[in-house]
Motif scaffolding. Sequence first.
Motif, PDB file in Angstrom:
ATOM      1  N   GLY A  44     -26.078  -3.636  -2.670  1.00  0.00           N
ATOM      2  CA  GLY A  44     -25.475  -4.735  -3.184  1.00  0.00           C
ATOM      3  C   GLY A  44     -26.577  -5.775  -3.774  1.00  0.00           C
ATOM      4  N   ALA A  45     -27.629  -5.265  -4.259  1.00  0.00           N
ATOM      5  CA  ALA A  45     -28.688  -5.990  -4.999  1.00  0.00           C
ATOM      6  C   ALA A  45     -28.219  -6.510  -6.295  1.00  0.00           C
ATOM      7  N   GLY A  46     -28.279  -7.683  -6.518  1.00  0.00           N
ATOM      8  CA  GLY A  46     -28.083  -8.129  -7.982  1.00  0.00           C
ATOM      9  C   GLY A  46     -26.433  -8.225  -7.768  1.00  0.00           C
ATOM     10  N   ARG A  47     -25.851  -8.628  -9.103  1.00  0.00           N
ATOM     11  CA  ARG A  47     -24.217  -8.606  -9.201  1.00  0.00           C
ATOM     12  C   ARG A  47     -23.657  -7.350  -9.078  1.00  0.00           C
ATOM     13  N   LYS A  48     -22.454  -7.242  -8.167  1.00  0.00           N
ATOM     14  CA  LYS A  48     -21.936  -5.889  -8.064  1.00  0.00           C
ATOM     15  C   LYS A  48     -20.486  -5.930  -8.353  1.00  0.00           C
ATOM     16  N   ASN A  49     -19.838  -7.453  -8.336  1.00  0.00           N
ATOM     17  CA  ASN A  49     -18.455  -7.411  -8.714  1.00  0.00           C
ATOM     18  C   ASN A  49     -18.115  -7.205 -10.042  1.00  0.00           C
ATOM     19  N   VAL A  50     -17.687  -6.209 -10.650  1.00  0.00           N
ATOM     20  CA  VAL A  50     -17.300  -6.043 -12.139  1.00  0.00           C
ATOM     21  C   VAL A  50     -16.231  -7.107 -12.480  1.00  0.00           C
ATOM     22  N   LEU A  51     -15.410  -7.356 -11.422  1.00  0.00           N
ATOM     23  CA  LEU A  51     -14.373  -8.207 -12.041  1.00  0.00           C
ATOM     24  C   LEU A  51     -14.589  -9.597 -12.058  1.00  0.00           C
ATOM     25  N   ILE A  52     -13.869 -10.438 -12.786  1.00  0.00           N
ATOM     26  CA  ILE A  52     -14.200 -11.813 -13.084  1.00  0.00           C
ATOM     27  C   ILE A  52     -13.128 -12.562 -12.328  1.00  0.00           C
ATOM     28  N   ASN A  53     -13.445 -13.548 -11.391  1.00  0.00           N
ATOM     29  CA  ASN A  53     -12.512 -14.372 -10.793  1.00  0.00           C
ATOM     30  C   ASN A  53     -11.671 -13.633  -9.842  1.00  0.00           C
ATOM     31  N   GLY A  54     -12.341 -12.588  -9.154  1.00  0.00           N
ATOM     32  CA  GLY A  54     -11.604 -11.934  -8.008  1.00  0.00           C
ATOM     33  C   GLY A  54     -11.165 -12.760  -6.786  1.00  0.00           C
ATOM     34  N   GLY A  55     -11.755 -13.860  -6.705  1.00  0.00           N
ATOM     35  CA  GLY A  55     -11.458 -14.751  -5.597  1.00  0.00           C
ATOM     36  C   GLY A  55     -10.471 -15.816  -5.926  1.00  0.00           C
ATOM     37  N   PHE A  56      -9.863 -15.393  -7.384  1.00  0.00           N
ATOM     38  CA  PHE A  56      -8.768 -16.579  -7.641  1.00  0.00           C
ATOM     39  C   PHE A  56      -9.182 -18.100  -7.538  1.00  0.00           C
ATOM     40  N   ASP A  57     -10.408 -18.275  -7.907  1.00  0.00           N
ATOM     41  CA  ASP A  57     -10.901 -19.887  -7.686  1.00  0.00           C
ATOM     42  C   ASP A  57     -10.324 -20.646  -9.052  1.00  0.00           C
ATOM     43  N   ILE A  58     -10.386 -19.950 -10.362  1.00  0.00           N
ATOM     44  CA  ILE A  58     -10.231 -20.554 -11.407  1.00  0.00           C
ATOM     45  C   ILE A  58      -8.791 -20.418 -12.097  1.00  0.00           C
ATOM     46  N   TRP A  59      -7.988 -21.532 -12.253  1.00  0.00           N
ATOM     47  CA  TRP A  59      -6.743 -21.346 -12.916  1.00  0.00           C
ATOM     48  C   TRP A  59      -6.514 -22.507 -13.768  1.00  0.00           C
ATOM     49  N   GLN A  60      -7.365 -22.256 -15.026  1.00  0.00           N
ATOM     50  CA  GLN A  60      -7.295 -23.282 -16.218  1.00  0.00           C
ATOM     51  C   GLN A  60      -6.151 -23.708 -16.724  1.00  0.00           C
ATOM     52  N   ARG A  61      -5.107 -22.770 -16.779  1.00  0.00           N
ATOM     53  CA  ARG A  61      -3.929 -22.923 -17.331  1.00  0.00           C
ATOM     54  C   ARG A  61      -3.154 -23.818 -16.628  1.00  0.00           C
ATOM     55  N   ALA A  62      -2.859 -23.441 -15.479  1.00  0.00           N
ATOM     56  CA  ALA A  62      -1.913 -24.145 -14.308  1.00  0.00           C
ATOM     57  C   ALA A  62      -2.075 -23.586 -12.916  1.00  0.00           C
ATOM     58  N   GLY A  63      -1.666 -24.242 -12.044  1.00  0.00           N
ATOM     59  CA  GLY A  63      -1.875 -23.781 -10.447  1.00  0.00           C
ATOM     60  C   GLY A  63      -0.523 -23.003 -10.143  1.00  0.00           C
ATOM     61  N   SER A  64       0.678 -22.993 -10.996  1.00  0.00           N
ATOM     62  CA  SER A  64       1.647 -22.232 -10.534  1.00  0.00           C
ATOM     63  C   SER A  64       2.360 -21.816 -11.798  1.00  0.00           C
ATOM     64  N   PHE A  65       3.230 -20.866 -11.824  1.00  0.00           N
ATOM     65  CA  PHE A  65       4.147 -20.321 -12.930  1.00  0.00           C
ATOM     66  C   PHE A  65       5.329 -19.789 -12.320  1.00  0.00           C
ATOM     67  N   SER A  66       6.301 -20.557 -13.119  1.00  0.00           N
ATOM     68  CA  SER A  66       7.707 -19.809 -12.730  1.00  0.00           C
ATOM     69  C   SER A  66       8.463 -19.230 -13.797  1.00  0.00           C
ATOM     70  N   ASN A  67       8.946 -18.184 -13.257  1.00  0.00           N
ATOM     71  CA  ASN A  67       9.923 -17.564 -14.392  1.00  0.00           C
ATOM     72  C   ASN A  67       9.168 -17.239 -15.603  1.00  0.00           C
ATOM     73  N   VAL A  68       8.119 -16.232 -15.500  1.00  0.00           N
ATOM     74  CA  VAL A  68       7.292 -15.828 -16.367  1.00  0.00           C
ATOM     75  C   VAL A  68       7.235 -14.413 -16.537  1.00  0.00           C
ATOM     76  N   ASN A  69       6.945 -14.039 -17.553  1.00  0.00           N
ATOM     77  CA  ASN A  69       6.496 -12.692 -17.903  1.00  0.00           C
ATOM     78  C   ASN A  69       5.524 -12.505 -19.259  1.00  0.00           C
ATOM     79  N   ASN A  70       4.487 -11.496 -19.201  1.00  0.00           N
ATOM     80  CA  ASN A  70       3.621 -11.088 -20.184  1.00  0.00           C
ATOM     81  C   ASN A  70       2.524 -12.362 -20.288  1.00  0.00           C
ATOM     82  N   VAL A  71       2.138 -12.906 -19.503  1.00  0.00           N
ATOM     83  CA  VAL A  71       1.356 -14.123 -19.529  1.00  0.00           C
ATOM     84  C   VAL A  71       0.049 -14.027 -18.724  1.00  0.00           C
ATOM     85  N   PHE A  72      -1.091 -14.784 -19.034  1.00  0.00           N
ATOM     86  CA  PHE A  72      -2.044 -14.966 -18.167  1.00  0.00           C
ATOM     87  C   PHE A  72      -1.834 -16.026 -17.277  1.00  0.00           C
ATOM     88  N   THR A  73      -2.241 -15.806 -16.148  1.00  0.00           N
ATOM     89  CA  THR A  73      -1.909 -16.671 -15.071  1.00  0.00           C
ATOM     90  C   THR A  73      -3.310 -17.525 -14.498  1.00  0.00           C
TER      91      THR A  73
END
Length: 317
Positions: A44-73
């Motif tokens: 695990g030397a250096g950066r190892k997680n290829v994914l971004i926001n795998g810990g779900f810390d960042i929600w710029q658009r909103a903190g919740s989404f109701s009745n949605v489809n085909n959207v970034f959350t």
Amino acid sequence: MTIKISQPPFNLREKLADLRKPSGIAGEAMLRAETPQEQFNLIGAGRKNVLINGGFDIWQRAGSFSNVNNVFTADHWYFSSSSNGSIAKGADADYGSTAQITVNSTVSSFIQPVENINGFLKNKKATLSFLVKSSTITSAHMAVKNATNTTTYKKYDVSDTWRRVEISFFTGTSYSSGNTLFLHLLHNTNATGMIEFAQVQLELNEIATPFEHRSYGEIEALCQRYFFKRTPFYVGMGNAYATNAYIYCEYTFPVTMRATPSATISFSGSNGKWGQFTSSGLGARDNKTYVIYGRVGSAQLDVYVTNSIMEFKAELI
């Protein structure tokens, strides 16, 4: 005087085997590594997680989404389904931020597109690891796809308490430079209801290692390469001293975006408006700067934009 000492014969190979120290799973993996780069990845030397926001810390658009489809959350996570669903940011005392996904169809996907610059994902051994739980769903599938085909499709079990899942796979030959890898963390379930995820990690290893925690600022900057939201926003643009004069303000994005983004603006509350403009707009010059611009019908003081919500999108979906 000569003294002779003797002892029973023994098998030297057996004695040497007795001296071997048990190495465990991790030690065996290190011994099997064929190159220094493989050992580098394993520890695990250096950066190892290829994914971004795998810990779900960042929600710029909103903190919740109701009745949605085909959207970034949650930032860089996309929801798609045959029936609308709901997504919300959760929290766990032990594992931090979570993504709570309520699916109303068993054909539902929660996807992260992975930008494949220089084809670094081609022909790689990879391991996906994450935490998952649900009180209604007992099994689900993950998938890895390119633009046209599914290259990995595997089932995992789910229980009503946190369960750690580890899935290893081979990426294959189709992920040459520029070919996006679409990781479907969720890709079909055996039932509907709420399913919750935490600490999602994809690493180019044969084994899973502990989740990589990054600072909030670092994760936010990585997310802003693909999406940037500025709100609430007020800017005094200056004075216009002539009829039909144009006025411009140029701003720099906090990070260089992946490509020249699409730009949208909306207004919050009754006071939100383009102040004094007869025509106006918002646009990105390139992936580094954006411009607020407009024309005034007559000489005006205090030309401004107030209570605006500006969004810039350069996502891979």
